[in-house]
Design an enzyme around this catalytic site. Structure first.
Site, PDB file in Angstrom:
ATOM      1  N   LYS A  14       0.830  -1.211   0.000  1.00 29.96           N
ATOM      2  CA  LYS A  14       0.000   0.000   0.000  1.00 29.96           C
ATOM      3  C   LYS A  14       0.865   1.261   0.000  1.00 29.96           C
ATOM      4  CE  LYS A  14      -1.989  -1.233   3.915  1.00 29.96           C
ATOM      5  NZ  LYS A  14      -1.332  -2.528   4.190  1.00 29.96           N
ATOM      6  N   ARG A  88      -9.782   0.519   8.883  1.00 35.42           N
ATOM      7  CA  ARG A  88      -9.385  -0.847   9.223  1.00 35.42           C
ATOM      8  C   ARG A  88     -10.473  -1.578  10.000  1.00 35.42           C
ATOM      9  NH1 ARG A  88      -3.441   0.201   8.959  1.00 35.42           N
ATOM     10  NH2 ARG A  88      -2.301  -1.657   9.475  1.00 35.42           N
ATOM     11  N   ARG A 127      11.621  -5.345   5.000  1.00 37.54           N
ATOM     12  CA  ARG A 127      11.304  -3.934   4.736  1.00 37.54           C
ATOM     13  C   ARG A 127      12.215  -2.963   5.487  1.00 37.54           C
ATOM     14  NH1 ARG A 127       5.230  -1.840   5.337  1.00 37.54           N
ATOM     15  NH2 ARG A 127       5.318  -2.751   7.429  1.00 37.54           N
ATOM     16  N   ARG A 161      11.157  -0.714  11.125  1.00 37.84           N
ATOM     17  CA  ARG A 161      10.089  -0.528  12.099  1.00 37.84           C
ATOM     18  C   ARG A 161      10.171  -1.562  13.203  1.00 37.84           C
ATOM     19  NH1 ARG A 161       4.720   0.083   8.598  1.00 37.84           N
ATOM     20  NH2 ARG A 161       3.935  -1.068  10.397  1.00 37.84           N
ATOM     21  N   ARG A 172      -0.715  -8.811  13.800  1.00 40.47           N
ATOM     22  CA  ARG A 172      -1.264  -7.884  12.803  1.00 40.47           C
ATOM     23  C   ARG A 172      -2.136  -8.615  11.791  1.00 40.47           C
ATOM     24  NH1 ARG A 172       4.380  -5.496  11.404  1.00 40.47           N
ATOM     25  NH2 ARG A 172       3.437  -4.179   9.804  1.00 40.47           N
TER      26      ARG A 172
HETATM   27  P1  ADP Z   1       1.357  -1.757   7.611  1.00 40.85           P
HETATM   28  O1  ADP Z   1       2.164  -0.840   6.736  1.00 40.85           O
HETATM   29  O2  ADP Z   1       2.166  -2.924   8.060  1.00 40.85           O
HETATM   30  O3  ADP Z   1       0.037  -2.127   7.005  1.00 40.85           O
HETATM   31  P2  ADP Z   1       0.628   0.543   9.248  1.00 40.85           P
HETATM   32  O4  ADP Z   1       1.811   1.405   9.164  1.00 40.85           O
HETATM   33  O5  ADP Z   1      -0.540   0.890   8.395  1.00 40.85           O
HETATM   34  O6  ADP Z   1       1.064  -0.967   8.972  1.00 40.85           O
HETATM   35  O7  ADP Z   1       0.131   0.440  10.749  1.00 40.85           O
HETATM   36  C1  ADP Z   1       1.010   0.157  11.810  1.00 40.85           C
HETATM   37  C2  ADP Z   1       0.226   0.049  13.118  1.00 40.85           C
HETATM   38  O8  ADP Z   1      -0.434   1.288  13.394  1.00 40.85           O
HETATM   39  C3  ADP Z   1      -0.891  -0.995  13.113  1.00 40.85           C
HETATM   40  O9  ADP Z   1      -0.414  -2.291  13.435  1.00 40.85           O
HETATM   41  C4  ADP Z   1      -1.830  -0.428  14.194  1.00 40.85           C
HETATM   42  O10 ADP Z   1      -1.323  -0.666  15.491  1.00 40.85           O
HETATM   43  C5  ADP Z   1      -1.726   1.068  13.958  1.00 40.85           C
HETATM   44  N1  ADP Z   1      -2.745   1.555  12.985  1.00 40.85           N
HETATM   45  C6  ADP Z   1      -2.503   2.117  11.772  1.00 40.85           C
HETATM   46  N2  ADP Z   1      -3.643   2.457  11.156  1.00 40.85           N
HETATM   47  C7  ADP Z   1      -4.661   2.084  11.989  1.00 40.85           C
HETATM   48  C8  ADP Z   1      -6.080   2.153  11.908  1.00 40.85           C
HETATM   49  N3  ADP Z   1      -6.704   2.679  10.834  1.00 40.85           N
HETATM   50  N4  ADP Z   1      -6.800   1.684  12.961  1.00 40.85           N
HETATM   51  C9  ADP Z   1      -6.202   1.164  14.041  1.00 40.85           C
HETATM   52  N5  ADP Z   1      -4.868   1.055  14.175  1.00 40.85           N
HETATM   53  C10 ADP Z   1      -4.085   1.518  13.162  1.00 40.85           C
HETATM   54  P1  ADP Z   2       2.221  -1.854   3.219  1.00 41.76           P
HETATM   55  O1  ADP Z   2       2.224  -0.346   3.194  1.00 41.76           O
HETATM   56  O2  ADP Z   2       0.999  -2.433   2.569  1.00 41.76           O
HETATM   57  O3  ADP Z   2       2.458  -2.425   4.570  1.00 41.76           O
HETATM   58  P2  ADP Z   2       4.782  -1.602   1.800  1.00 41.76           P
HETATM   59  O4  ADP Z   2       4.487  -0.741   0.634  1.00 41.76           O
HETATM   60  O5  ADP Z   2       5.502  -0.995   2.948  1.00 41.76           O
HETATM   61  O6  ADP Z   2       3.430  -2.347   2.298  1.00 41.76           O
HETATM   62  O7  ADP Z   2       5.596  -2.874   1.260  1.00 41.76           O
HETATM   63  C1  ADP Z   2       6.084  -3.890   2.136  1.00 41.76           C
HETATM   64  C2  ADP Z   2       7.462  -4.378   1.640  1.00 41.76           C
HETATM   65  O8  ADP Z   2       7.282  -5.093   0.404  1.00 41.76           O
HETATM   66  C3  ADP Z   2       8.440  -3.267   1.342  1.00 41.76           C
HETATM   67  O9  ADP Z   2       9.736  -3.688   1.730  1.00 41.76           O
HETATM   68  C4  ADP Z   2       8.347  -3.066  -0.175  1.00 41.76           C
HETATM   69  O10 ADP Z   2       9.577  -2.622  -0.740  1.00 41.76           O
HETATM   70  C5  ADP Z   2       8.013  -4.467  -0.661  1.00 41.76           C
HETATM   71  N1  ADP Z   2       7.106  -4.460  -1.827  1.00 41.76           N
HETATM   72  C6  ADP Z   2       6.035  -3.643  -2.041  1.00 41.76           C
HETATM   73  N2  ADP Z   2       5.403  -3.958  -3.206  1.00 41.76           N
HETATM   74  C7  ADP Z   2       6.089  -5.006  -3.734  1.00 41.76           C
HETATM   75  C8  ADP Z   2       5.919  -5.792  -4.926  1.00 41.76           C
HETATM   76  N3  ADP Z   2       4.910  -5.566  -5.790  1.00 41.76           N
HETATM   77  N4  ADP Z   2       6.796  -6.791  -5.149  1.00 41.76           N
HETATM   78  C9  ADP Z   2       7.804  -7.043  -4.283  1.00 41.76           C
HETATM   79  N5  ADP Z   2       8.017  -6.347  -3.151  1.00 41.76           N
HETATM   80  C10 ADP Z   2       7.165  -5.328  -2.859  1.00 41.76           C
END
Ligand code: ADP
Ligand code: ADP
Ligand code: ZN
Length: 215
Positions: A14, A88, A127, A161, A172
């Site tokens: 994302k 979420r 990541r 992170r 998660r």
């Molecule tokens: P990821 O990139 O792995 O999807 P995020 O950066 O979006 O994770 O979120 C990291 C953490 O922040 C989540 O595990 C949760 O604890 C909190 N968080 C983020 N967005 C939300 C949301 N919309 N509602 C509740 N908790 C959230």
């Molecule tokens: P999210 O925001 O959904 O948690 P991220 O964009 O942070 O996901 O991506 C998670 C990890 O996967 C990062 O290290 C990123 O570089 C890698 N990644 C993202 N998209 C792809 C893809 N299409 N193919 C391979 N690796 C990816």
């Protein structure tokens, strides 16, 4: 103005795609995860309150994230909002609908990024993020340049992170399936849902995204 939600489990890609859309379409990325991490770094009361919950991989309360999003919807002088990691829960989805209505904004698409659970462990544990500009890297699929300098901004500040470990990922994922995945049916029923193969390369996903958004 095009407003979209990026929906998918942790590691689906994302944030990576949101950054492209910000550059190419002057959209604004609203990542509640980034906002919550900023609140922790700046040491606000709210930041302190959510730190332990985030480290564990649980969701923070709806009230907190809805408040964060509400503040950001005031400025609409750009290409549109990308909701990244929000909503979420169904309560958050309802709140977003109300907020958008109040602001006379519409939701154009909810893009579900489909990724196998098996792939998520590798995505998450590999990541890293640039401390200078937020560019997202991956040890295998998108490694840092050899000289250790971010390709985007030149910074050498490699950040990982605290919650990007297998233990927290398990929590998660459970939170995702229990609380977030019902949103897929919710948006399908509303006629907003679009799906794409999140296992494809970053470039391929970018193309699917552009196609969905009409380009
Ligand atoms: P990821 O990139 O792995 O999807 P995020 O950066 O979006 O994770 O979120 C990291 C953490 O922040 C989540 O595990 C949760 O604890 C909190 N968080 C983020 N967005 C939300 C949301 N919309 N509602 C509740 N908790 C959230
Ligand atoms: P999210 O925001 O959904 O948690 P991220 O964009 O942070 O996901 O991506 C998670 C990890 O996967 C990062 O290290 C990123 O570089 C890698 N990644 C993202 N998209 C792809 C893809 N299409 N193919 C391979 N690796 C990816
Ligand atoms: Zn950078």
């Amino acid at each position: 103005m095009t407003n979209i939600i990026l929906l998918g489990p942790p590691g689906a890609g994302k944030g990576t795609q949101a950054r492209y859309l910000v550059e190419s379409r002057r959209m604004v990325q609203l990542s509640t995860g980034d906002m919550l991490r900023e609140a922790q770094t700046s040491g606000t009361e709210m930041g302190k309150k959510v730190a332990a919950i985030m480290a564990e991989g649980k969701l923070v309360t709806d009230q907190i994230v809805i408040g964060l999003i509400r503040e950001k919807l005031q400025d609409t002088s750009h290409g549109g909002f990308i909701f990244d990691g929000f909503p979420r829960t169904l309560a958050q989805a309802d709140a977003l609908e109300r907020l958008l209505r109040e602001m006379h904004l519409k939701l154009d698409a909810v893009i579900e990024m489909q990724v196998d659970d098996d792939a998520l462990v590798a995505r998450i544990t590999g990541r890293s993020t640039c401390g200078g500009c937020g560019e997202v890297y991956h040890d295998q699929t998108k490694p840092w340049p050899e000289d250790g300098k971010c390709a985007n901004c030149g910074s050498t500040d490699v950040q990982r992170r605290a919650d990007d470990n297998e233990d927290s990922l398990k929590t998660r994922l459970m939170e995702y399936y229990k609380k977030t995945s019902p949103l897929i049916g919710y948006y399908y029923a509303k006629g907003n849902l679009q799906r794409l193969d999140g296992l494809a390369s970053i470039e391929e996903v970018r193309k699917s995204m552009a196609w969905i958004m009409g380009e």
